[in-house]
Design an enzyme around this catalytic site. Structure first.
Site, PDB file in Angstrom:
ATOM      1  N   ASP A  21      50.036  48.515  70.071  1.00 12.96           N
ATOM      2  CA  ASP A  21      48.796  48.665  69.903  1.00 12.96           C
ATOM      3  C   ASP A  21      47.819  49.702  69.482  1.00 12.96           C
ATOM      4  O   ASP A  21      46.853  50.224  69.440  1.00 12.96           O
ATOM      5  CB  ASP A  21      47.907  48.080  70.983  1.00 12.96           C
ATOM      6  CG  ASP A  21      47.625  46.349  70.512  1.00 12.96           C
ATOM      7  OD1 ASP A  21      48.554  46.190  69.166  1.00 12.96           O
ATOM      8  OD2 ASP A  21      46.780  45.523  71.448  1.00 12.96           O
ATOM      9  N   LYS A  24      50.406  51.887  64.926  1.00 15.09           N
ATOM     10  CA  LYS A  24      51.628  52.252  64.034  1.00 15.09           C
ATOM     11  C   LYS A  24      51.441  51.767  62.295  1.00 15.09           C
ATOM     12  O   LYS A  24      50.889  52.074  61.348  1.00 15.09           O
ATOM     13  CB  LYS A  24      52.949  51.532  64.523  1.00 15.09           C
ATOM     14  CG  LYS A  24      53.424  52.741  65.550  1.00 15.09           C
ATOM     15  CD  LYS A  24      54.219  51.861  66.338  1.00 15.09           C
ATOM     16  CE  LYS A  24      54.333  50.377  66.887  1.00 15.09           C
ATOM     17  NZ  LYS A  24      53.749  50.424  67.981  1.00 15.09           N
ATOM     18  N   THR A  25      50.871  50.449  62.335  1.00  8.77           N
ATOM     19  CA  THR A  25      50.910  49.374  61.021  1.00  8.77           C
ATOM     20  C   THR A  25      49.946  49.436  60.553  1.00  8.77           C
ATOM     21  O   THR A  25      49.729  50.380  59.381  1.00  8.77           O
ATOM     22  CB  THR A  25      50.852  48.054  61.612  1.00  8.77           C
ATOM     23  OG1 THR A  25      52.385  47.217  62.434  1.00  8.77           O
ATOM     24  CG2 THR A  25      50.739  46.996  60.659  1.00  8.77           C
ATOM     25  N   HIS A  84      57.047  46.235  71.019  1.00  7.25           N
ATOM     26  CA  HIS A  84      56.975  46.179  72.289  1.00  7.25           C
ATOM     27  C   HIS A  84      59.048  46.465  72.966  1.00  7.25           C
ATOM     28  O   HIS A  84      59.830  46.282  71.983  1.00  7.25           O
ATOM     29  CB  HIS A  84      56.981  44.301  72.301  1.00  7.25           C
ATOM     30  CG  HIS A  84      56.801  43.611  73.489  1.00  7.25           C
ATOM     31  ND1 HIS A  84      58.048  43.858  74.478  1.00  7.25           N
ATOM     32  CD2 HIS A  84      55.541  43.567  74.300  1.00  7.25           C
ATOM     33  CE1 HIS A  84      57.425  43.134  74.951  1.00  7.25           C
ATOM     34  NE2 HIS A  84      56.315  42.878  75.544  1.00  7.25           N
TER      35      HIS A  84
HETATM   36  P1  GDP Z   1      50.644  48.603  66.232  1.00  4.47           P
HETATM   37  O1  GDP Z   1      50.800  47.685  67.640  1.00  4.47           O
HETATM   38  O2  GDP Z   1      51.401  50.029  66.819  1.00  4.47           O
HETATM   39  O3  GDP Z   1      50.888  48.534  65.156  1.00  4.47           O
HETATM   40  O4  GDP Z   1      48.738  48.565  66.668  1.00  4.47           O
HETATM   41  P2  GDP Z   1      47.621  48.004  64.811  1.00  4.47           P
HETATM   42  O5  GDP Z   1      47.978  48.901  64.142  1.00  4.47           O
HETATM   43  O6  GDP Z   1      47.810  46.475  64.969  1.00  4.47           O
HETATM   44  O7  GDP Z   1      46.388  48.775  65.647  1.00  4.47           O
HETATM   45  C1  GDP Z   1      45.850  47.716  67.161  1.00  4.47           C
HETATM   46  C2  GDP Z   1      44.953  47.822  67.489  1.00  4.47           C
HETATM   47  O8  GDP Z   1      44.282  49.022  67.488  1.00  4.47           O
HETATM   48  C3  GDP Z   1      44.003  47.535  65.913  1.00  4.47           C
HETATM   49  O9  GDP Z   1      42.651  46.558  66.328  1.00  4.47           O
HETATM   50  C4  GDP Z   1      43.346  47.911  64.810  1.00  4.47           C
HETATM   51  O10 GDP Z   1      42.641  48.248  64.462  1.00  4.47           O
HETATM   52  C5  GDP Z   1      43.074  49.091  65.960  1.00  4.47           C
HETATM   53  N1  GDP Z   1      43.124  50.660  65.554  1.00  4.47           N
HETATM   54  C6  GDP Z   1      44.402  51.181  64.570  1.00  4.47           C
HETATM   55  N2  GDP Z   1      44.431  52.204  64.255  1.00  4.47           N
HETATM   56  C7  GDP Z   1      43.009  52.957  65.259  1.00  4.47           C
HETATM   57  C8  GDP Z   1      42.178  53.870  64.515  1.00  4.47           C
HETATM   58  O11 GDP Z   1      42.533  54.423  64.406  1.00  4.47           O
HETATM   59  N3  GDP Z   1      41.428  53.767  65.342  1.00  4.47           N
HETATM   60  C9  GDP Z   1      41.009  52.778  65.742  1.00  4.47           C
HETATM   61  N4  GDP Z   1      39.377  52.921  66.529  1.00  4.47           N
HETATM   62  N5  GDP Z   1      41.222  51.527  65.903  1.00  4.47           N
HETATM   63  C10 GDP Z   1      42.618  51.450  66.031  1.00  4.47           C
HETATM   64 MG    MG Z   2      52.517  47.214  64.629  1.00  2.00          MG
END
Ligand code: GDP
Ligand code: MG
Length: 393
Positions: A21, A24-25, A84
């Site tokens: 979260d 990354k994606t 995870h």
């Molecule tokens: P991952 O698990 O690392 O791949 O994270 P995700 O890309 O799925 O993002 C997790 C959450 O963080 C989502 O609800 C995104 O919309 C939010 N998010 C990701 N990047 C940003 C950002 O640059 N700013 C904000 N405010 N939220 C973000």
């Molecule tokens: Mg991801």
């Protein structure tokens, strides 16, 4: 016919890593968006990267998505790593080929357990260069972001990276995806940092060919295809190769009848390339993930080796109890998953959190060499990460 792959720029493998979260994606999608708006690549939207059915079922990233893009100076294959701790297996096997990593840390949350674990594992599998994306900078104030930057630099220094000097770029994957120019500029700055900080690796293109098999598929009417990243050497259509390192210890010699990268045919693929190889006359069930495709006679599978191993502490998902000589966990070596027994020598015992020297006797032989990284797993979780220091005859 399909358009052939033309190698015009050095190719590097990079990937995102970091706590679940932290973005990354989203960042991966944003990179492809910014580059496609600049005319060098194809936008890959978030759900195309995050689309595997298992992910929907469990709400976490399980598989590794591959995207491809180009900057002015390089061609990149970028993997979006699982976030995870339960899926560190993928992180370890996928990270083995990374020339550099983008460590994504949310400026709102700072260093979290998986941030530390991924840095540790990156170090163990030999990822030499890390660039930090301090993400969600749109939502965090400057003071907090400053603190998180210090914390990340400290973490990286503690694991042997040049934490003081390596680039830390404040980004917002989310705002960049929305096209906000301030944040698309930040993505460009991040890519500049990757272009300049992660050197073009010295590839072992002249060494005998070796590819650890990641996946096997069948193309109707054409035959069996194996995919993976070439660890060393080059391969061309018509080359003889040997399949080795399997549980049955059987070795099959065959001929490569097709080479592709990202769906484009190639004359010659080389170390670092992600490829699909079509193999002549190989039955679908004669090859599996974990097998090695190598130049005939270039590798000899072995069972015994000495290694330096870091046993993860319980707080990072490691064991609660000590390990003793005779302990039999699973070893993830390249893409193979092999059981093995450890010997801790005169000490006979080691504690979670220790770094120890051990000898290992694997259940079946696989190609081994000093410097090779591996993970140790037990009951579905990673309990250690190691490097081969010597191989027994
Ligand atoms: P991952 O698990 O690392 O791949 O994270 P995700 O890309 O799925 O993002 C997790 C959450 O963080 C989502 O609800 C995104 O919309 C939010 N998010 C990701 N990047 C940003 C950002 O640059 N700013 C904000 N405010 N939220 C973000
Ligand atoms: Mg991801």
């Amino acid at each position: 016919p399909k358009q052939a792959y033309v190698r015009t720029k050095p190719h590097l493998n990079i990937g995102t890593m970091g706590h679940v979260d932290h973005g990354k994606t989203t960042l991966t999608a944003a990179i492809t968006k910014v580059l496609s708006d600049n005319g060098s690549g194809t936008f890959v939207p978030f759900d195309r990267i995050d689309k595997a059915p298992e992910e929907v079922a469990r709400g976490i990233t399980i598989t590794i998505a591959h995207v491809e893009y180009e900057t002015e100076t390089r061609h990149y294959a970028h993997v979006d790593m699982p976030g995870h701790a339960d899926f560190i297996k993928n992180m370890v096997t996928g990270a083995a080929q990374l020339d550099g990593a983008i460590l994504v840390v949310s400026a709102l949350d700072g260093v979290m357990p998986q941030t530390a674990e991924h840095v540790l594992l990156a170090r163990q599998v030999g990822v030499e260069h890390v660039v930090v994306a301090l993400n969600k900078a749109d939502a965090a104030d400057d003071e907090l972001t400053e603190l998180v930057e210090l914390e990340v630099r400290e973490l990286l220094t503690a694991h042997g990276y040049d934490g003081d000097a390596l680039p830390v770029v404040r980004v917002s994957g989310l705002r960049a995806l929305e096209g906000d120019p301030r944040w698309t500029g930040a993505i460009e700055a991040l890519l500049d940092a990757v272009d300049t900080y992660v050197p073009v690796p010295e590839r072992y293109v002249d060494a005998p060919f070796l590819l650890p098999v990641e996946n096997v598929l069948t193309i109707t009417g054409r035959g069996t295809v194996v995919t993976g990243a070439i660890e060393r050497g080059t391969v061309r259509v018509g080359d003889r190769v040997r399949l080795t390192g399997g549980e049955t210890r059987e070795e099959t010699e065959t001929v490569v009848t097709g080479v592709e990268t990202f769906g484009k045919p190639m004359d010659e693929a080389q170390a670092g390339d992600n490829v699909a190889l079509l193999l002549r006359g190989v039955a679908r069930d004669a090859v599996r993930r974990g097998h090695i495709v190598a130049a005939p006679g270039s590798v000899t599978p072995r069972r015994a080796f000495t290694a330096e191993v870091y046993l993860l502490p319980a707080r990072d998902g490691g064991r609660r109890n000590p390990v003793h000589t005779g302990y039999r966990p699973q070893f993830y070596i390249r893409t193979a998953d092999v059981d093995g027994a450890i010997d801790l020598g005169t000490e006979g015992m080691a504690l979670p959190g220790d770094t120890v020297t051990m000898t290992v006797e694997l259940g079946h032989p696989v190609p081994l060499e000093p410097g090779l990284g591996f993970a140790i797993r037990e009951g579905g979780r990673t309990v250690g990460a190691g490097t081969v220091t010597a191989v027994s005859a």
